[in-house]
Motif scaffolding. Sequence first.
Motif, PDB file in Angstrom:
ATOM      1  N   PHE A  89       0.838  -1.294  -0.094  1.00 49.89           N
ATOM      2  CA  PHE A  89       0.109   0.016  -0.055  1.00 49.89           C
ATOM      3  C   PHE A  89       0.945   1.317  -0.002  1.00 49.89           C
ATOM      4  CE2 PHE A  89      -2.391  -3.242   2.498  1.00 49.89           C
ATOM      5  CZ  PHE A  89      -3.349  -3.735   1.515  1.00 49.89           C
ATOM      6  N   ARG A  90       2.062   1.185   0.460  1.00 51.90           N
ATOM      7  CA  ARG A  90       2.993   2.322   0.654  1.00 51.90           C
ATOM      8  C   ARG A  90       3.038   3.318  -0.613  1.00 51.90           C
ATOM      9  NH1 ARG A  90       8.640  -0.721   1.546  1.00 51.90           N
ATOM     10  NH2 ARG A  90       7.536  -0.787   3.389  1.00 51.90           N
ATOM     11  N   ASP A  91       2.783   3.050  -1.806  1.00 52.44           N
ATOM     12  CA  ASP A  91       3.056   3.855  -2.594  1.00 52.44           C
ATOM     13  C   ASP A  91       2.082   4.938  -3.016  1.00 52.44           C
ATOM     14  OD1 ASP A  91       5.329   2.383  -3.637  1.00 52.44           O
ATOM     15  OD2 ASP A  91       4.156   1.339  -5.287  1.00 52.44           O
ATOM     16  N   GLN A  92       0.912   4.558  -2.631  1.00 53.09           N
ATOM     17  CA  GLN A  92      -0.344   5.726  -2.596  1.00 53.09           C
ATOM     18  C   GLN A  92      -0.946   5.763  -1.376  1.00 53.09           C
ATOM     19  OE1 GLN A  92      -3.024   5.443  -6.199  1.00 53.09           O
ATOM     20  NE2 GLN A  92      -1.291   4.652  -7.423  1.00 53.09           N
ATOM     21  N   SER A  93      -0.445   5.461  -0.273  1.00 51.69           N
ATOM     22  CA  SER A  93      -1.204   5.491   1.018  1.00 51.69           C
ATOM     23  C   SER A  93      -1.065   6.809   1.797  1.00 51.69           C
ATOM     24  CB  SER A  93      -0.729   4.527   1.971  1.00 51.69           C
ATOM     25  OG  SER A  93       0.632   4.595   2.492  1.00 51.69           O
ATOM     26  N   GLY A  94       0.252   7.400   1.414  1.00 57.44           N
ATOM     27  CA  GLY A  94       0.486   8.525   2.264  1.00 57.44           C
ATOM     28  C   GLY A  94       1.227   8.576   3.375  1.00 57.44           C
ATOM     29  N   VAL A  95       1.514   7.225   3.736  1.00 55.99           N
ATOM     30  CA  VAL A  95       2.113   7.116   4.907  1.00 55.99           C
ATOM     31  C   VAL A  95       3.442   6.235   4.911  1.00 55.99           C
ATOM     32  CG1 VAL A  95       2.062   5.698   7.246  1.00 55.99           C
ATOM     33  CG2 VAL A  95      -0.094   6.762   6.012  1.00 55.99           C
ATOM     34  N   THR A  96       4.453   6.907   5.625  1.00 56.93           N
ATOM     35  CA  THR A  96       5.760   6.376   5.371  1.00 56.93           C
ATOM     36  C   THR A  96       6.182   5.352   6.705  1.00 56.93           C
ATOM     37  OG1 THR A  96       6.673   8.140   6.845  1.00 56.93           O
ATOM     38  CG2 THR A  96       6.687   8.568   4.492  1.00 56.93           C
ATOM     39  N   SER A  97       7.102   4.643   6.503  1.00 57.51           N
ATOM     40  CA  SER A  97       7.573   3.730   7.602  1.00 57.51           C
ATOM     41  C   SER A  97       7.884   4.493   8.794  1.00 57.51           C
ATOM     42  CB  SER A  97       8.765   2.701   7.285  1.00 57.51           C
ATOM     43  OG  SER A  97       8.238   1.764   6.311  1.00 57.51           O
ATOM     44  N   ALA A  98       8.623   5.650   8.718  1.00 55.67           N
ATOM     45  CA  ALA A  98       9.128   6.393   9.661  1.00 55.67           C
ATOM     46  C   ALA A  98       7.866   6.923  10.613  1.00 55.67           C
ATOM     47  CB  ALA A  98       9.754   7.852   9.314  1.00 55.67           C
ATOM     48  N   GLU A  99       6.840   7.451   9.841  1.00 58.35           N
ATOM     49  CA  GLU A  99       5.259   7.755  10.334  1.00 58.35           C
ATOM     50  C   GLU A  99       4.907   6.603  11.283  1.00 58.35           C
ATOM     51  OE1 GLU A  99       0.970   8.888   9.207  1.00 58.35           O
ATOM     52  OE2 GLU A  99       2.643   9.622   8.054  1.00 58.35           O
ATOM     53  N   ALA A 100       4.859   5.413  10.574  1.00 55.35           N
ATOM     54  CA  ALA A 100       4.259   4.276  11.372  1.00 55.35           C
ATOM     55  C   ALA A 100       5.333   3.845  12.481  1.00 55.35           C
ATOM     56  CB  ALA A 100       4.458   3.226  10.396  1.00 55.35           C
ATOM     57  N   ALA A 101       6.508   4.031  12.665  1.00 54.51           N
ATOM     58  CA  ALA A 101       7.350   3.624  13.433  1.00 54.51           C
ATOM     59  C   ALA A 101       7.151   4.603  14.818  1.00 54.51           C
ATOM     60  CB  ALA A 101       8.820   3.524  13.086  1.00 54.51           C
ATOM     61  N   THR A 102       6.928   5.908  14.339  1.00 55.81           N
ATOM     62  CA  THR A 102       6.606   6.878  15.328  1.00 55.81           C
ATOM     63  C   THR A 102       5.251   6.504  16.184  1.00 55.81           C
ATOM     64  OG1 THR A 102       8.002   8.360  14.191  1.00 55.81           O
ATOM     65  CG2 THR A 102       6.414   9.179  15.883  1.00 55.81           C
ATOM     66  N   LEU A 103       4.230   6.417  15.435  1.00 52.29           N
ATOM     67  CA  LEU A 103       2.732   6.146  16.032  1.00 52.29           C
ATOM     68  C   LEU A 103       3.182   4.918  16.807  1.00 52.29           C
ATOM     69  CD1 LEU A 103       0.630   7.031  13.173  1.00 52.29           C
ATOM     70  CD2 LEU A 103       1.091   8.437  15.026  1.00 52.29           C
ATOM     71  N   CYS A 104       3.709   3.758  16.643  1.00 50.83           N
ATOM     72  CA  CYS A 104       3.811   2.571  17.440  1.00 50.83           C
ATOM     73  C   CYS A 104       4.502   2.907  18.736  1.00 50.83           C
ATOM     74  CB  CYS A 104       4.677   1.396  16.379  1.00 50.83           C
ATOM     75  SG  CYS A 104       3.735   0.851  15.336  1.00 50.83           S
ATOM     76  N   ALA A 105       5.622   3.878  18.513  1.00 50.59           N
ATOM     77  CA  ALA A 105       6.725   4.217  19.481  1.00 50.59           C
ATOM     78  C   ALA A 105       5.588   4.858  20.779  1.00 50.59           C
ATOM     79  CB  ALA A 105       7.571   4.927  19.181  1.00 50.59           C
ATOM     80  N   ASN A 106       4.526   5.890  20.112  1.00 49.79           N
ATOM     81  CA  ASN A 106       3.776   6.451  21.012  1.00 49.79           C
ATOM     82  C   ASN A 106       3.220   5.524  21.930  1.00 49.79           C
ATOM     83  OD1 ASN A 106       4.678   8.734  20.003  1.00 49.79           O
ATOM     84  ND2 ASN A 106       2.860   9.202  18.382  1.00 49.79           N
ATOM     85  N   VAL A 107       2.503   4.358  21.253  1.00 49.82           N
ATOM     86  CA  VAL A 107       1.879   3.211  22.190  1.00 49.82           C
ATOM     87  C   VAL A 107       2.812   2.676  23.283  1.00 49.82           C
ATOM     88  CG1 VAL A 107       0.720   1.084  22.053  1.00 49.82           C
ATOM     89  CG2 VAL A 107       0.338   2.832  20.190  1.00 49.82           C
ATOM     90  N   LEU A 108       4.180   2.546  22.939  1.00 53.66           N
ATOM     91  CA  LEU A 108       5.180   1.692  23.751  1.00 53.66           C
ATOM     92  C   LEU A 108       5.586   2.574  24.616  1.00 53.66           C
ATOM     93  CD1 LEU A 108       6.793  -0.390  21.041  1.00 53.66           C
ATOM     94  CD2 LEU A 108       4.994  -1.280  22.630  1.00 53.66           C
ATOM     95  N   THR A 109       5.497   3.887  24.418  1.00 52.73           N
ATOM     96  CA  THR A 109       6.085   4.873  25.607  1.00 52.73           C
ATOM     97  C   THR A 109       5.050   4.811  26.716  1.00 52.73           C
ATOM     98  OG1 THR A 109       5.189   6.838  24.491  1.00 52.73           O
ATOM     99  CG2 THR A 109       7.628   6.150  24.045  1.00 52.73           C
ATOM    100  N   ARG A 110       4.012   4.680  26.526  1.00 50.48           N
ATOM    101  CA  ARG A 110       3.248   4.667  27.713  1.00 50.48           C
ATOM    102  C   ARG A 110       3.394   3.469  28.680  1.00 50.48           C
ATOM    103  NH1 ARG A 110      -1.871   6.986  27.234  1.00 50.48           N
ATOM    104  NH2 ARG A 110      -2.372   7.905  25.242  1.00 50.48           N
ATOM    105  N   ILE A 111       4.053   2.557  28.423  1.00 51.41           N
ATOM    106  CA  ILE A 111       4.354   1.411  29.323  1.00 51.41           C
ATOM    107  C   ILE A 111       5.938   1.666  29.536  1.00 51.41           C
ATOM    108  CG2 ILE A 111       2.628  -0.089  28.792  1.00 51.41           C
ATOM    109  CD1 ILE A 111       4.658  -1.800  26.974  1.00 51.41           C
ATOM    110  N   GLY A 112       6.542   2.702  29.099  1.00 49.75           N
ATOM    111  CA  GLY A 112       7.795   2.707  29.425  1.00 49.75           C
ATOM    112  C   GLY A 112       9.084   2.379  28.377  1.00 49.75           C
TER     113      GLY A 112
END
Length: 605
Positions: free
Chosen positions: A262-285
Amino acid sequence: MKTNNILVYLFGLLLFCSCQDMFEPADENNRQLEDMTKEADYAHGMLMYGYSRLPYLTTTQTDVATDDAVSNLNSNAYRTMAESGWTSSNDPMSQWNNCKDGIQYINQFLSIVDKVKWSPSAASKQQMFVDRLKGEAFGLRAILYYYLLQAHGGYADDGVLYGVPLLTSYEDGSSDFNQPRALFSDCVKQIYADCDSAMALLPAVYDDVFDIDEVPAKYVEMGANYSNFNLVFGKKARNLVSAKVAEAVKAQTALLAASPAFRDQSGVTSAEAATLCANVLTRIGGMDGFDPNGNIWYKNKTKLDPSASEMPEILWREDRHKNASQESDNFPPSLYGNGRINPTQNLVDAFPMRNGLPITDPASGYDPNNPYVGRDPRLADDILYNGVTFRKKVIITGNYANPDKEVVDNINNTPSSTRTGYYMLKLLRDDVSPNASSLIEQYHIYPRIRYTEMFLAYAEAANDAWGPKVDGANVGFTAYDVIKAIRTRAGLATNEVGMPLPEGDTYLEACAADQAKMTDLIRNERRIELCFENKRFWDLRRWMLPLDETVKAMEISLDKESGDLIYTIKDLDPRSFDNSYQCYGPIPRSETLRWSKLKQNKGWE
């Protein structure tokens, strides 16, 4: 309002919404819509119908359509799909009707939630209920659109990546139902917006407070006390959609959108995805919140009771009543089970050796004549293989008898026997007995979202964006750190008593020096850690990996002269998938025939 009255009303509404001819302005329907703003039970029932449409599966099902599992049930829909063809008219993976129905309920609920009298006694309670219920509705709509996008997003013949029609208001008799599919990127933006709205209204977790200082100031200014706050936002609501759930769904959506399909036309990069995943994980330290027993959460019997405290591994769970259904479905027949889900040799081969090396590496020490010795400990946790003792019974899947002279568990021996030489063990409780004459039932939970899934999602996106050892999200850990923790938790790079090997995890280190190899390792770790949790089919599609890998079985015979076992790997089931287009699922044919503006994904009729 009693529950049965709510269900009668909602059944009527379902009929009302299911056919365009039913959208005539009948007095009965008008009366019911008015009643919803006057009686909170009516309105809340609409939200609960949204919950009832959540597509989370509570048993292993979709793995049967992958290279990880088969079923011994001839009528299994996923087996039929994989072996006999998958069409736009016969799609067990479809989320179209279920999720769109749920969105319709949620949109109607959002149209009235501010008008409903949720609390006749206090303005603060009224506002707290409005905020929570509205936040839940936004979160539910995000989840339903995520599953629609995952199942039906794809490229049409015009080369454009589409999602699904975007509906954010309630459809009635005056609505135009012939709606085109929105761009995939616009669907992602809508899911993001709904997640953000949910996060703005909901607490990260539902928990009781014991001091007025812990109540948000906006509610205190309205006259709220902590007792009323607990009534609305307390621990009794813990399995409802929360801010952390919405945050995780946003991250899951980003990972999907940033994936190769999907990445070619989704408008989302792996860097954005990694950052959003990291936001979830920072909640638990971050890595400090990594559960050292998270891979065997299903064995933590003290925490499976619905009244028990939360598991550190589980971000969102669904509680189940006491039952023995999973065990009845999947225990070997000698333990009164039906052996329905059979792990494949393909999956077994994905488990490395205890030293961390894949079994294909000449240095791994893998012995094809003794294939289960020295293996990744997770193999024994998740899969019953030949010769294992389980519930005080030796399970023989080969073509010879166990010590009790039983052969019922032998491969292909009965309709309830394994077809692959393996039985599923993961998710099952060893203190359950499905024997009808001495039934023992126990509590079960199903993890809707696990933190290990989120760690793996971060590792995948971070490695793709920045490489194995770069902390591009500035959160204090990298893709390498995550995979090292997962493999260490599993007991890899250790000897048989769990002591670390002097040379360490040499395979991990080799992969950490090569981004492409690290990608393969992360995908394999995800396959192992999330096996039988209905993830594999969707992962193969978004990675654009082959869906048609022939599944294999292990046949084991006994050489009567030498007493040695003879291991023979054989092809079992070919798959009929077409890799040229089936990484994108179809729009239901009935819908494309009915609505002229709906474009079908390329390759599907």
